[in-house]
Design a protein around this motif. Structure first.
Motif, PDB file in Angstrom:
ATOM      1  N   VAL A  36       0.827  -1.203   0.000  1.00 18.94           N
ATOM      2  CA  VAL A  36       0.000   0.000   0.000  1.00 18.94           C
ATOM      3  C   VAL A  36       0.870   1.266   0.000  1.00 18.94           C
ATOM      4  O   VAL A  36       0.536   2.254  -0.670  1.00 18.94           O
ATOM      5  CB  VAL A  36      -0.946  -0.004   1.214  1.00 18.94           C
ATOM      6  CG1 VAL A  36      -1.785   1.269   1.248  1.00 18.94           C
ATOM      7  CG2 VAL A  36      -1.854  -1.231   1.165  1.00 18.94           C
ATOM      8  N   GLY A  37       1.989   1.245   0.742  1.00 25.28           N
ATOM      9  CA  GLY A  37       2.872   2.409   0.774  1.00 25.28           C
ATOM     10  C   GLY A  37       3.356   2.830  -0.599  1.00 25.28           C
ATOM     11  O   GLY A  37       3.216   4.011  -0.977  1.00 25.28           O
ATOM     12  N   PRO A  38       3.938   1.925  -1.411  1.00 24.40           N
ATOM     13  CA  PRO A  38       4.350   2.321  -2.768  1.00 24.40           C
ATOM     14  C   PRO A  38       3.195   2.797  -3.641  1.00 24.40           C
ATOM     15  O   PRO A  38       3.379   3.690  -4.480  1.00 24.40           O
ATOM     16  CB  PRO A  38       4.971   1.033  -3.324  1.00 24.40           C
ATOM     17  CG  PRO A  38       5.435   0.284  -2.128  1.00 24.40           C
ATOM     18  CD  PRO A  38       4.434   0.585  -1.054  1.00 24.40           C
ATOM     19  N   ILE A  39       1.996   2.215  -3.447  1.00 22.81           N
ATOM     20  CA  ILE A  39       0.848   2.669  -4.235  1.00 22.81           C
ATOM     21  C   ILE A  39       0.487   4.107  -3.874  1.00 22.81           C
ATOM     22  O   ILE A  39       0.234   4.945  -4.751  1.00 22.81           O
ATOM     23  CB  ILE A  39      -0.352   1.723  -4.017  1.00 22.81           C
ATOM     24  CG1 ILE A  39      -0.053   0.335  -4.604  1.00 22.81           C
ATOM     25  CG2 ILE A  39      -1.615   2.295  -4.657  1.00 22.81           C
ATOM     26  CD1 ILE A  39      -1.134  -0.682  -4.355  1.00 22.81           C
ATOM     27  N   THR A  60       0.612   7.321  -6.423  1.00 17.21           N
ATOM     28  CA  THR A  60      -0.557   8.159  -6.713  1.00 17.21           C
ATOM     29  C   THR A  60      -0.381   9.594  -6.229  1.00 17.21           C
ATOM     30  O   THR A  60      -1.127  10.485  -6.667  1.00 17.21           O
ATOM     31  CB  THR A  60      -1.807   7.559  -6.043  1.00 17.21           C
ATOM     32  OG1 THR A  60      -1.555   7.375  -4.642  1.00 17.21           O
ATOM     33  CG2 THR A  60      -2.162   6.220  -6.671  1.00 17.21           C
ATOM     34  N   SER A  61       0.577   9.835  -5.353  1.00 18.24           N
ATOM     35  CA  SER A  61       0.796  11.208  -4.888  1.00 18.24           C
ATOM     36  C   SER A  61       1.306  12.115  -6.002  1.00 18.24           C
ATOM     37  O   SER A  61       1.271  13.342  -5.859  1.00 18.24           O
ATOM     38  CB  SER A  61       1.791  11.213  -3.718  1.00 18.24           C
ATOM     39  OG  SER A  61       3.081  10.791  -4.148  1.00 18.24           O
ATOM     40  N   ASP A  83       9.495  13.827  -3.819  1.00 19.02           N
ATOM     41  CA  ASP A  83      10.299  13.753  -2.603  1.00 19.02           C
ATOM     42  C   ASP A  83       9.492  14.094  -1.350  1.00 19.02           C
ATOM     43  O   ASP A  83       9.831  13.671  -0.244  1.00 19.02           O
ATOM     44  CB  ASP A  83      11.492  14.695  -2.718  1.00 19.02           C
ATOM     45  CG  ASP A  83      11.053  16.139  -2.981  1.00 19.02           C
ATOM     46  OD1 ASP A  83      10.415  16.375  -4.033  1.00 19.02           O
ATOM     47  OD2 ASP A  83      11.344  17.013  -2.140  1.00 19.02           O
ATOM     48  N   LEU A  84       8.404  14.841  -1.510  1.00 22.58           N
ATOM     49  CA  LEU A  84       7.594  15.226  -0.352  1.00 22.58           C
ATOM     50  C   LEU A  84       6.816  14.042   0.223  1.00 22.58           C
ATOM     51  O   LEU A  84       6.518  14.014   1.421  1.00 22.58           O
ATOM     52  CB  LEU A  84       6.623  16.350  -0.741  1.00 22.58           C
ATOM     53  CG  LEU A  84       7.265  17.667  -1.200  1.00 22.58           C
ATOM     54  CD1 LEU A  84       6.205  18.674  -1.580  1.00 22.58           C
ATOM     55  CD2 LEU A  84       8.179  18.222  -0.114  1.00 22.58           C
ATOM     56  N   SER A  85       6.467  13.070  -0.613  1.00 20.71           N
ATOM     57  CA  SER A  85       5.738  11.895  -0.140  1.00 20.71           C
ATOM     58  C   SER A  85       6.655  10.704   0.118  1.00 20.71           C
ATOM     59  O   SER A  85       6.171   9.599   0.382  1.00 20.71           O
ATOM     60  CB  SER A  85       4.665  11.497  -1.160  1.00 20.71           C
ATOM     61  OG  SER A  85       5.252  11.206  -2.427  1.00 20.71           O
ATOM     62  N   GLN A  86       7.956  10.926   0.050  1.00 20.72           N
ATOM     63  CA  GLN A  86       8.911   9.849   0.262  1.00 20.72           C
ATOM     64  C   GLN A  86       8.799   9.179   1.635  1.00 20.72           C
ATOM     65  O   GLN A  86       9.069   7.985   1.757  1.00 20.72           O
ATOM     66  CB  GLN A  86      10.336  10.382   0.077  1.00 20.72           C
ATOM     67  CG  GLN A  86      11.422   9.329   0.070  1.00 20.72           C
ATOM     68  CD  GLN A  86      11.437   8.525  -1.213  1.00 20.72           C
ATOM     69  OE1 GLN A  86      10.763   8.873  -2.165  1.00 20.72           O
ATOM     70  NE2 GLN A  86      12.193   7.447  -1.236  1.00 20.72           N
ATOM     71  N   PRO A  87       8.366   9.871   2.704  1.00 21.00           N
ATOM     72  CA  PRO A  87       8.273   9.197   4.014  1.00 21.00           C
ATOM     73  C   PRO A  87       7.408   7.951   4.038  1.00 21.00           C
ATOM     74  O   PRO A  87       7.625   7.080   4.883  1.00 21.00           O
ATOM     75  CB  PRO A  87       7.703  10.295   4.919  1.00 21.00           C
ATOM     76  CG  PRO A  87       8.223  11.564   4.335  1.00 21.00           C
ATOM     77  CD  PRO A  87       8.196  11.336   2.854  1.00 21.00           C
ATOM     78  N   VAL A  88       6.439   7.809   3.133  1.00 19.97           N
ATOM     79  CA  VAL A  88       5.613   6.595   3.154  1.00 19.97           C
ATOM     80  C   VAL A  88       6.415   5.369   2.716  1.00 19.97           C
ATOM     81  O   VAL A  88       5.989   4.233   2.951  1.00 19.97           O
ATOM     82  CB  VAL A  88       4.367   6.758   2.257  1.00 19.97           C
ATOM     83  CG1 VAL A  88       3.521   7.915   2.723  1.00 19.97           C
ATOM     84  CG2 VAL A  88       4.752   6.928   0.790  1.00 19.97           C
ATOM     85  N   TRP A 127       9.716   4.988   3.662  1.00 18.85           N
ATOM     86  CA  TRP A 127      10.807   4.754   4.606  1.00 18.85           C
ATOM     87  C   TRP A 127      10.736   3.380   5.255  1.00 18.85           C
ATOM     88  O   TRP A 127      11.745   2.682   5.331  1.00 18.85           O
ATOM     89  CB  TRP A 127      10.812   5.843   5.680  1.00 18.85           C
ATOM     90  CG  TRP A 127      11.269   7.173   5.174  1.00 18.85           C
ATOM     91  CD1 TRP A 127      11.860   7.430   3.970  1.00 18.85           C
ATOM     92  CD2 TRP A 127      11.176   8.433   5.849  1.00 18.85           C
ATOM     93  NE1 TRP A 127      12.129   8.770   3.844  1.00 18.85           N
ATOM     94  CE2 TRP A 127      11.725   9.411   4.980  1.00 18.85           C
ATOM     95  CE3 TRP A 127      10.678   8.820   7.076  1.00 18.85           C
ATOM     96  CZ2 TRP A 127      11.793  10.752   5.334  1.00 18.85           C
ATOM     97  CZ3 TRP A 127      10.750  10.155   7.439  1.00 18.85           C
ATOM     98  CH2 TRP A 127      11.301  11.118   6.568  1.00 18.85           C
ATOM     99  N   PRO A 128       9.567   2.915   5.747  1.00 19.10           N
ATOM    100  CA  PRO A 128       9.548   1.595   6.388  1.00 19.10           C
ATOM    101  C   PRO A 128       9.342   0.436   5.427  1.00 19.10           C
ATOM    102  O   PRO A 128       9.201  -0.708   5.883  1.00 19.10           O
ATOM    103  CB  PRO A 128       8.361   1.709   7.356  1.00 19.10           C
ATOM    104  CG  PRO A 128       7.416   2.632   6.665  1.00 19.10           C
ATOM    105  CD  PRO A 128       8.277   3.616   5.908  1.00 19.10           C
ATOM    106  N   ASN A 129       9.325   0.695   4.129  1.00 18.33           N
ATOM    107  CA  ASN A 129       9.106  -0.390   3.173  1.00 18.33           C
ATOM    108  C   ASN A 129      10.261  -1.385   3.233  1.00 18.33           C
ATOM    109  O   ASN A 129      11.427  -0.999   3.048  1.00 18.33           O
ATOM    110  CB  ASN A 129       8.977   0.176   1.760  1.00 18.33           C
ATOM    111  CG  ASN A 129       8.607  -0.881   0.744  1.00 18.33           C
ATOM    112  OD1 ASN A 129       9.436  -1.661   0.305  1.00 18.33           O
ATOM    113  ND2 ASN A 129       7.342  -0.902   0.369  1.00 18.33           N
ATOM    114  N   PRO A 130       9.997  -2.677   3.491  1.00 15.01           N
ATOM    115  CA  PRO A 130      11.102  -3.642   3.611  1.00 15.01           C
ATOM    116  C   PRO A 130      11.944  -3.763   2.345  1.00 15.01           C
ATOM    117  O   PRO A 130      13.170  -3.953   2.432  1.00 15.01           O
ATOM    118  CB  PRO A 130      10.373  -4.954   3.931  1.00 15.01           C
ATOM    119  CG  PRO A 130       9.066  -4.548   4.512  1.00 15.01           C
ATOM    120  CD  PRO A 130       8.694  -3.285   3.810  1.00 15.01           C
TER     121      PRO A 130
END
Length: 363
Positions: free
Chosen positions: A196-199, A203-204, A246-251, A253-256
């Motif tokens: 879900v994070g990459p999606i 979409t951002s 780059d503004l939505s990059q924090p989603v 960060w925890p992606n394995p």
């Protein structure tokens, strides 16, 4: 008993860990699954290298081996993410439903020893997939001329993520009453950060953009009948729509997968997805790391340079986009959540417990 909640003895920890391991690996199907896993990984490596060895020179083996090593490490990561939640997320509430948790609580084992014993047992069980992947991965690393430090970084990151997923599963199993509910919640968490994070990040792009004055560099040719390899680099200033991914990059960060890719060798400062080559030891993880570093960087003048270095007037003062490491934020997020989950699990195992769910079995 409250004073002994966080007491820890090596003997008690070993006793709890060994008890959990005996319960987990007593099924024959577990050994069959591990055996099939080992054979599949060995088969994948052989099927990938055999055509190359047969049809190409020895120098062509290294690039293929590097790619296969990175793909196998991704496969190990996905196997860990699938197996570990099922092993840990039903550990505490499963014992409570079976009436065996009360026996452990009434023994001389402290709540911390009970939780850490379950943690180490789940960690060792999940890492079995990594250990059994080494007979296939290490030869590929040797043939691909992969540095020992790279291999160690990959192994440590998988171990860290296995530890965190196991700890979070224990915390969920201590909070929920039903084993199915905690397992589902653990899979929802893993699915959320992995898929879900990459999606959401992709979409951002629809929302995170802005109009900005940009100087773009193009190559112009004055005489098309002459040598096309030489031209003049010309600057054009225009207003363009710039995407701020780059503004939505924090989603992410925890992606394995992103965290595993961060263990790959750092690309050259001028490397991008367009000019990366075999000197960067190309593999799947290197490509992912280069793409994430490029996406995480704010807009930079060098992003709009389409001239060749051989062109006349090629700009020399643009610099290179800043490369931001992603792994520290991901490690911090997973680590804090794992430690908080362990603390919750210890407090929920401690007796006497003030609140117990309706219909929950004690003994």
């Amino acid at each position: 008993m409250r004073n002994g909640t966080f007491s820890l003895r090596p003997r008690g920890l070993w006793l709890m860990t060994s008890l959990e391991l005996r319960q987990r690996i007593r099924s024959v199907r577990w050994y069959v699954a591990l055996g099939v896993w080992t054979v599949v990984l060995l088969g994948i490596g052989l099927l990938a290298l055999a055509p190359t060895l047969y049809t190409s020179e020895w120098g062509a083996v290294a690039p293929v081996a590097r790619v296969m090593f990175s793909l196998q490490m991704l496969l190990v990561l996905f196997a860990m993410l699938l197996v570990t939640p099922a092993l840990s997320a039903g550990s505490i509430n499963g014992d409570r439903s079976a009436g065996t948790l009360a026996t452990l609580q009434a023994s001389l084992l402290s709540p911390l020893e009970i939780v850490l014993g379950k943690l180490f047992a789940g960690l060792l069980t999940g890492l079995a997939f990594l250990v059994l992947a080494m007979p296939s991965a290490l030869p590929l690393a040797f043939l691909g001329d992969i540095s020992v430090l790279y291999v160690v970084r990959v192994v440590l990151m998988i171990c860290f993520l296995t530890f965190c997923v196991t700890a979070i599963g224990l915390g969920l199993s201590a909070l929920t009453q039903r084993q199915l509910g905690s397992v589902v919640l653990a899979y929802v968490l893993v699915f959320g950060v992995t898929v879900v994070g990459p999606i959401l990040w992709g979409t951002s792009m629809v929302f995170l953009h802005q109009e900005k004055e940009v100087t773009t560099y193009y190559t112009e040719y004055t005489d098309y009948e002459s040598d096309m390899d030489s031209g003049v680099c010309t600057a054009h200033t225009e207003t363009q729509e710039v995407f701020r991914m780059d503004l939505s990059q924090p989603v992410l960060w925890p992606n394995p997968v992103v965290m595993l890719a961060e263990t790959a060798p750092s690309p050259r400062p001028d490397s991008s997805l367009e000019n990366i080559d075999d000197s960067d030891h190309l593999d799947a993880l290197v490509l992912l790391k280069t793409g994430m570093r490029e996406a995480a960087s704010p807009p930079h003048p060098a992003d709009h340079n389409y001239c060749s270095p051989q062109d006349e007037g090629y700009p020399t003062d643009l610099g290179h986009p800043t490369s931001f490491p992603v792994w520290p934020m991901g490690v911090a997020a997973w680590g804090l959540l794992a430690l908080a989950s362990l603390a919750v699990a210890v407090l929920r195992v401690a007796v006497p417990i003030r609140r117990l769910g309706k219909g929950t079995r004690i003994a």
